[in-house]
Design a protein around this motif. Structure first.
Motif, PDB file in Angstrom:
ATOM      1  N   ILE A  21      31.466  37.709  43.527  1.00  0.00           N
ATOM      2  CA  ILE A  21      31.918  39.187  43.700  1.00  0.00           C
ATOM      3  C   ILE A  21      33.669  39.340  43.968  1.00  0.00           C
ATOM      4  O   ILE A  21      34.105  40.125  43.121  1.00  0.00           O
ATOM      5  CB  ILE A  21      31.109  39.755  44.780  1.00  0.00           C
ATOM      6  CG1 ILE A  21      29.927  39.851  44.458  1.00  0.00           C
ATOM      7  CG2 ILE A  21      31.595  41.177  45.118  1.00  0.00           C
ATOM      8  CD1 ILE A  21      28.649  40.279  45.490  1.00  0.00           C
ATOM      9  N   GLN A  22      33.747  38.392  44.701  1.00  0.00           N
ATOM     10  CA  GLN A  22      35.320  38.492  45.208  1.00  0.00           C
ATOM     11  C   GLN A  22      36.035  37.889  44.090  1.00  0.00           C
ATOM     12  O   GLN A  22      37.322  38.632  43.419  1.00  0.00           O
ATOM     13  CB  GLN A  22      35.539  37.565  46.376  1.00  0.00           C
ATOM     14  CG  GLN A  22      37.081  37.823  47.052  1.00  0.00           C
ATOM     15  CD  GLN A  22      36.950  37.099  48.604  1.00  0.00           C
ATOM     16  OE1 GLN A  22      36.631  35.834  48.547  1.00  0.00           O
ATOM     17  NE2 GLN A  22      37.568  37.678  49.243  1.00  0.00           N
ATOM     18  N   ASP A  23      35.771  37.077  43.298  1.00  0.00           N
ATOM     19  CA  ASP A  23      36.523  36.753  42.089  1.00  0.00           C
ATOM     20  C   ASP A  23      36.649  37.721  40.843  1.00  0.00           C
ATOM     21  O   ASP A  23      37.521  38.053  40.244  1.00  0.00           O
ATOM     22  CB  ASP A  23      35.879  35.371  41.345  1.00  0.00           C
ATOM     23  CG  ASP A  23      36.112  34.167  42.315  1.00  0.00           C
ATOM     24  OD1 ASP A  23      36.920  34.042  43.116  1.00  0.00           O
ATOM     25  OD2 ASP A  23      35.350  33.147  41.935  1.00  0.00           O
ATOM     26  N   ALA A  24      35.361  38.421  40.849  1.00  0.00           N
ATOM     27  CA  ALA A  24      35.518  39.608  39.796  1.00  0.00           C
ATOM     28  C   ALA A  24      36.339  40.697  40.373  1.00  0.00           C
ATOM     29  O   ALA A  24      37.166  41.060  39.561  1.00  0.00           O
ATOM     30  CB  ALA A  24      33.929  40.010  39.738  1.00  0.00           C
ATOM     31  N   ARG A  25      36.127  41.029  41.395  1.00  0.00           N
ATOM     32  CA  ARG A  25      37.231  42.049  42.066  1.00  0.00           C
ATOM     33  C   ARG A  25      38.719  41.454  41.964  1.00  0.00           C
ATOM     34  O   ARG A  25      39.391  42.514  41.559  1.00  0.00           O
ATOM     35  CB  ARG A  25      36.963  42.241  43.447  1.00  0.00           C
ATOM     36  CG  ARG A  25      37.733  43.318  44.259  1.00  0.00           C
ATOM     37  CD  ARG A  25      38.705  42.524  45.436  1.00  0.00           C
ATOM     38  NE  ARG A  25      39.436  43.509  46.280  1.00  0.00           N
ATOM     39  CZ  ARG A  25      40.190  43.408  46.917  1.00  0.00           C
ATOM     40  NH1 ARG A  25      40.670  41.911  47.017  1.00  0.00           N
ATOM     41  NH2 ARG A  25      40.938  44.093  47.727  1.00  0.00           N
ATOM     42  N   ASN A  26      38.886  40.467  42.266  1.00  0.00           N
ATOM     43  CA  ASN A  26      40.291  40.023  42.069  1.00  0.00           C
ATOM     44  C   ASN A  26      40.942  39.861  40.434  1.00  0.00           C
ATOM     45  O   ASN A  26      41.974  40.440  40.274  1.00  0.00           O
ATOM     46  CB  ASN A  26      40.629  38.400  42.487  1.00  0.00           C
ATOM     47  CG  ASN A  26      40.480  38.659  44.074  1.00  0.00           C
ATOM     48  OD1 ASN A  26      40.688  39.755  44.676  1.00  0.00           O
ATOM     49  ND2 ASN A  26      39.986  37.315  44.504  1.00  0.00           N
ATOM     50  N   ARG A  27      39.804  39.464  39.834  1.00  0.00           N
ATOM     51  CA  ARG A  27      40.359  39.419  38.114  1.00  0.00           C
ATOM     52  C   ARG A  27      40.319  40.978  37.629  1.00  0.00           C
ATOM     53  O   ARG A  27      41.457  40.918  37.053  1.00  0.00           O
ATOM     54  CB  ARG A  27      39.055  38.709  37.494  1.00  0.00           C
ATOM     55  CG  ARG A  27      39.470  38.736  36.146  1.00  0.00           C
ATOM     56  CD  ARG A  27      38.328  37.931  35.321  1.00  0.00           C
ATOM     57  NE  ARG A  27      37.154  38.753  35.401  1.00  0.00           N
ATOM     58  CZ  ARG A  27      35.963  38.460  36.054  1.00  0.00           C
ATOM     59  NH1 ARG A  27      35.989  37.326  36.931  1.00  0.00           N
ATOM     60  NH2 ARG A  27      34.933  38.891  36.330  1.00  0.00           N
TER      61      ARG A  27
END
Length: 208
Positions: A21-27
């Motif tokens: 989830i955090q990787d998707a948000r940062n991307r």
């Protein structure tokens, strides 16, 4: 995006891990860095997922990593400041300036130092020595400029402009500092020639 749930807005499944989830948000933040409204939607979806995960944790349905905190307690990192135009050199100046190697600095410096020494310490030759030294200096400047960029016409133009500016500026400065120059046993022509060699060295070393 208003009809999508928070997971769909971030492009992750409801079973996704916190890291996913955090990787998707940062991307998504990187992809839409210039769109303030889109960033608000992404941040709101991320916060909603965190709240949902915390609620599920309280109900004992999932185990949430300790590093997850309530959205209102997360410290937002300050946005990176983009360099202002005042901190950047003009494009035309960047194209002209070079990043010389030590050889590009010291080799022309040795030539022009030698020519300046001849100009200062061998005045008995008079104007003929000065003219010969200037001819050699012009040739050296053209050679060193052309060696870096292989643009002969540009090397000739920069050298001639530097020669003219150096001689004119040297004559003006020599007129202002004539007592000091006379104290050093230098004629105005010698002073102008030395100043021209300094300018030619700067141009051949630090311009392209």
């Amino acid at each position: 995006m208003s009809d999508q749930n928070p997971y769909e807005k971030l492009g992750v499944s409801e079973e996704a891990s916190f890291d996913e989830i955090q990787d998707a948000r940062n991307r998504l933040f990187e992809q839409h860095s210039g769109d303030a409204k889109h960033l608000e939607v992404i941040e709101a979806a991320y916060d909603a997922i965190l709240m949902d995960r915390l609620r599920m944790r309280q109900e004992g349905k999932i185990k949430v990593p300790e590093r997850i905190r309530f959205p209102e307690l997360r410290v937002q990192s300050p946005p990176k400041e983009s360099p202002t135009p005042r901190e950047q050199s003009p494009a035309w100046l960047q194209r002209m300036l070079d990043q010389p190697t030590p050889a590009d600095i010291f080799l022309p410096g040795a030539w022009f130092l030698g020519l300046s020494s001849i100009t200062v310490f061998y005045p008995e030759g008079g104007d003929q020595v000065l003219q010969l030294a200037l001819v050699v200096g012009v040739g050296a400047s053209i050679y060193f400029l052309n060696r870096k960029e292989s643009k002969f016409g540009r090397a000739v133009l920069l050298t001639l402009v530097s020669l003219i500016i150096g001689l004119i500026a040297g004559g003006l400065v020599a007129g202002w500092l004539s007592p000091q120059i006379s104290f050093l046993n230098l004629s105005s022509n010698q002073f102008s020639t030395v100043l021209t060699f300094i300018l030619l060295w700067l141009v051949s070393s630090f311009l392209r």
